[in-house]
Design a protein around this motif. Structure first.
Motif, mmCIF file in Angstrom:
data_model
loop_
_atom_site.group_PDB
_atom_site.id
_atom_site.type_symbol
_atom_site.label_atom_id
_atom_site.label_comp_id
_atom_site.label_asym_id
_atom_site.label_seq_id
_atom_site.Cartn_x
_atom_site.Cartn_y
_atom_site.Cartn_z
ATOM 1 N N GLU A 158 0.826 -1.206 0.000
ATOM 2 C CA GLU A 158 0.000 0.000 0.000
ATOM 3 C C GLU A 158 0.864 1.262 0.000
ATOM 4 O OE1 GLU A 158 -3.566 0.655 0.397
ATOM 5 O OE2 GLU A 158 -3.686 -1.351 -0.465
ATOM 6 N N ARG A 159 1.972 1.211 0.746
ATOM 7 C CA ARG A 159 2.845 2.394 0.838
ATOM 8 C C ARG A 159 4.286 1.946 1.057
ATOM 9 N NH1 ARG A 159 2.250 7.507 5.079
ATOM 10 N NH2 ARG A 159 3.911 8.779 4.154
ATOM 11 N N LEU A 160 5.210 2.576 0.332
ATOM 12 C CA LEU A 160 6.631 2.255 0.448
ATOM 13 C C LEU A 160 7.352 3.461 1.031
ATOM 14 C CD1 LEU A 160 8.652 -0.032 -0.200
ATOM 15 C CD2 LEU A 160 9.056 1.079 -2.397
ATOM 16 N N GLY A 172 13.988 0.272 13.561
ATOM 17 C CA GLY A 172 12.628 0.592 13.984
ATOM 18 C C GLY A 172 11.911 1.565 13.071
ATOM 19 N N GLN A 173 12.559 2.078 12.050
ATOM 20 C CA GLN A 173 11.920 3.022 11.126
ATOM 21 C C GLN A 173 10.986 2.261 10.176
ATOM 22 O OE1 GLN A 173 14.671 5.600 9.049
ATOM 23 N NE2 GLN A 173 13.328 5.737 7.262
ATOM 24 N N PRO A 174 9.764 2.802 9.886
ATOM 25 C CA PRO A 174 8.847 2.130 8.959
ATOM 26 C C PRO A 174 9.465 2.011 7.560
ATOM 27 C CG PRO A 174 7.704 3.815 10.191
ATOM 28 C CD PRO A 174 9.153 4.003 10.475
ATOM 29 N N LEU A 175 9.334 0.827 6.973
ATOM 30 C CA LEU A 175 9.853 0.600 5.634
ATOM 31 C C LEU A 175 8.737 0.535 4.591
ATOM 32 C CD1 LEU A 175 12.602 -2.131 6.344
ATOM 33 C CD2 LEU A 175 12.892 0.347 6.054
ATOM 34 N N LEU A 176 7.674 -0.220 4.874
ATOM 35 C CA LEU A 176 6.546 -0.310 3.950
ATOM 36 C C LEU A 176 5.306 -0.805 4.692
ATOM 37 C CD1 LEU A 176 6.865 -3.496 1.737
ATOM 38 C CD2 LEU A 176 8.308 -3.083 3.706
ATOM 39 N N GLU A 177 4.114 -0.537 4.103
ATOM 40 C CA GLU A 177 2.830 -0.982 4.649
ATOM 41 C C GLU A 177 2.184 -1.941 3.658
ATOM 42 O OE1 GLU A 177 0.380 2.295 5.679
ATOM 43 O OE2 GLU A 177 1.970 3.344 6.786
ATOM 44 N N ILE A 257 20.622 -1.508 0.315
ATOM 45 C CA ILE A 257 21.541 -1.844 -0.775
ATOM 46 C C ILE A 257 20.817 -2.556 -1.923
ATOM 47 C CG2 ILE A 257 23.526 -1.976 0.763
ATOM 48 C CD1 ILE A 257 23.234 -5.014 0.723
ATOM 49 N N ARG A 258 19.557 -2.968 -1.697
ATOM 50 C CA ARG A 258 18.803 -3.607 -2.776
ATOM 51 C C ARG A 258 17.309 -3.414 -2.511
ATOM 52 N NH1 ARG A 258 20.942 -8.008 -2.288
ATOM 53 N NH2 ARG A 258 22.674 -7.684 -3.761
ATOM 54 N N ARG A 259 16.577 -3.015 -3.551
ATOM 55 C CA ARG A 259 15.122 -2.860 -3.446
ATOM 56 C C ARG A 259 14.472 -3.665 -4.564
ATOM 57 N NH1 ARG A 259 11.074 0.515 -5.543
ATOM 58 N NH2 ARG A 259 12.584 1.583 -6.864
ATOM 59 N N ASN A 260 13.649 -4.650 -4.160
ATOM 60 C CA ASN A 260 13.023 -5.549 -5.128
ATOM 61 C C ASN A 260 11.509 -5.393 -5.205
ATOM 62 O OD1 ASN A 260 15.573 -6.759 -5.597
ATOM 63 N ND2 ASN A 260 15.288 -8.102 -3.834
ATOM 64 N N VAL A 261 10.996 -4.292 -4.679
ATOM 65 C CA VAL A 261 9.548 -4.115 -4.644
ATOM 66 C C VAL A 261 9.198 -2.675 -4.993
ATOM 67 C CG1 VAL A 261 9.495 -3.501 -2.187
ATOM 68 C CG2 VAL A 261 7.484 -4.559 -3.249
ATOM 69 N N THR A 262 7.993 -2.487 -5.566
ATOM 70 C CA THR A 262 7.496 -1.164 -5.941
ATOM 71 C C THR A 262 6.128 -0.951 -5.299
ATOM 72 O OG1 THR A 262 8.640 -1.367 -8.065
ATOM 73 C CG2 THR A 262 6.991 0.370 -7.885
ATOM 74 N N GLN A 263 5.821 0.262 -5.003
ATOM 75 C CA GLN A 263 4.539 0.564 -4.367
ATOM 76 C C GLN A 263 3.387 0.119 -5.265
ATOM 77 O OE1 GLN A 263 4.357 4.256 -2.261
ATOM 78 N NE2 GLN A 263 2.203 4.586 -2.758
ATOM 79 N N GLY A 264 2.405 -0.576 -4.650
ATOM 80 C CA GLY A 264 1.266 -1.107 -5.383
ATOM 81 C C GLY A 264 1.471 -2.518 -5.890
#
Length: 448
Positions: A158-160, A172-177, A257-264
């Motif tokens: 829902e949110r990145l 502890g920081q939010p990464l995604l919902e 160092i790596r992001r494999n996901v997109t919002q939605g």
């Protein structure tokens, strides 16, 4: 008949020429027709520099290679003939003894000759054995400080919050919902179990009250397996409202160092969403040669320099020596660990690495003093009075500019460290002359 006489005359002439040639060769060898080299050795004065077995009492050219014969010094003459020189009580004991190396002889050099060849003499000393290994390395992540962020449920992003590679995140920081129908249903089941427990808590029947508590524990365990934190479950109990989305938090402080996901995007259980690396400590992977392995051990200090920081040195230690050898390069990989509190060291940087090994103390000489023949090591020891004696030694650790001596020398002795290759050539020549005139088989001749 005339033709037969011509043939006989030609044969006789050829025989006379052959005899004359042999006589010339013997005369040039010994100085007297019919004498051998052994009988005339006492008056020999000249020899060929390339073929020491060719000795004559008169100047001329070598019959083998044509090189001009050179005079033999008086000291060489005594040794070559095998006649003992008059004993001198003041001569060093080493001079009156046989050479310590089979194919080499002691050499006496005047002060003028030592100056001409640039001879230098150094004392055998006891010094620290310190071996420095220089190699190159590559900065990489500390694998113990890497974290993969993934989910155990199916749903939609829902949110990145952390949406860029290289972004710094805190623990502890939010990464995604994530919106997950399955997780939403599990939250509702937990709320129903809480209500059921509250209704059955005052029941006089022990089995009813226990079943309500077991139902709550089972529903809570399900939420924990979906990676909901205690704070999230506590908030659900306080509000009594199931949240439509669940938030994933950073497990450690570090960089994405790596992001494999997109919002939605729809995700499945086990999908690798983000990789986070803590760079407060990094590894440097370096390769050392097989023969350098005895000088490296775990916990040993290491130093590193980078072109990115000229003039600056980073201090670290050896963390691991890998158990396998690269068959192509004959090297072993070594893992070095370095603190990186300011995050100045970045993965994939190239570095120059120095590993210093301390191995106590031992007798050492400069590396220029040792002549390696392929099968043995030889030094020339200064016996005083310009006399240099060849001696075979056993070397140990090879330091950057010195050799450890295990056998053959004593502390305080002096060895030749410059000009020793000239002395070595003279020593071999004198040994060859002595072996020839004593009746030893001549050495193989050069083909010209």
């Amino acid at each position: 008949m005339s033709r037969s006489r011509c043939v006989v005359a030609a044969a006789v002439m050829a025989l006379l020429v052959t005899v004359a040639g042999v006589g010339w060769f013997v005369t040039n060898r010994s100085g007297q027709p019919g004498e051998t080299a052994e009988t005339a050795a006492g008056v020999a004065k000249y020899h060929c520099p390339m073929h020491p077995t060719m000795v004559s009492d008169r100047p001329g050219d070598c019959p083998i290679c044509g090189m001009r014969m050179v005079p033999i010094e008086e000291e060489d003459t005594h040794e070559a003939t095998g006649h003992a020189a008059p004993a001198d009580a003041s001569a060093p004991e080493a001079e009156r003894q046989a050479p310590a190396v089979a194919d080499r002889a002691a050499v006496r050099l005047s002060a003028q000759k030592q100056q001409l060849i640039g001879a230098k003499i150094t004392e055998v000393v006891r010094s620290p054995l310190r071996r420095v290994i220089r190699t190159v390395g590559r900065v990489t992540y500390d694998e113990t400080r890497l974290r993969h962020v993934h989910t155990k449920i199916a749903g939609y992003v829902e949110r990145l919050h952390a949406n860029a590679t290289g972004e710094l995140v805190r623990e502890g920081q939010p990464l995604l919902e994530i919106y997950s129908p399955e997780l939403l249903a599990s939250q509702q089941e937990y709320l129903v179990a809480l209500k059921a427990r509250s209704r059955t808590a005052g029941s006089p029947l022990p089995g009813v009250a226990d079943s309500g508590a077991e139902l709550v524990a089972s529903a809570r365990r399900r939420l924990e397996l979906f990676d909901l934190t205690d704070d999230q479950i506590g908030e659900l109990e306080r509000t009594g409202q199931a949240r439509r989305t669940v938030t994933l938090y950073a497990p450690i402080s570090g960089y994405i160092i790596r992001r494999n996901v997109t919002q939605g995007e729809r995700i499945e259980p086990g999908t690798m969403l983000l990789d986070v690396a803590d760079l407060s400590r990094v590894w440097v992977l370096a390769s050392i040669y097989e023969y350098e392995l005895p000088f490296v051990r775990t916990g040993q200090k290491a130093a590193m320099t980078l072109a990115y920081f000229p003039g600056r040195t980073f201090e670290g230690r050896v963390g691991l020596i890998y158990p396998t050898l690269d068959a192509a390069t004959r090297t072993v990989q070594v893992r070095l660990e370095f603190a990186n509190p300011r995050l100045e060291l970045k993965p994939e940087m190239y570095a120059e690495v120095l590993i210093e090994a301390e191995m106590g103390e031992g007798l050492t000489v400069p590396d220029s003093a040792v002549i390696e023949t392929g099968t043995r090591s030889i030094v020339f020891v200064d016996q005083g009075g310009g006399l240099f004696e060849p001696r075979e030694v056993e070397v140990g650790v090879r330091l950057p500019d010195r050799y450890q001596i295990l056998k053959g020398l004593e502390e305080g002795e002096k060895v030749l460290t410059s000009g020793n290759f000239f002395v070595d050539s003279e020593s071999k020549l004198k040994a060859a002359l002595a072996a020839t005139t004593r009746g030893a088989p001549p050495a193989p001749q050069h083909q010209h």
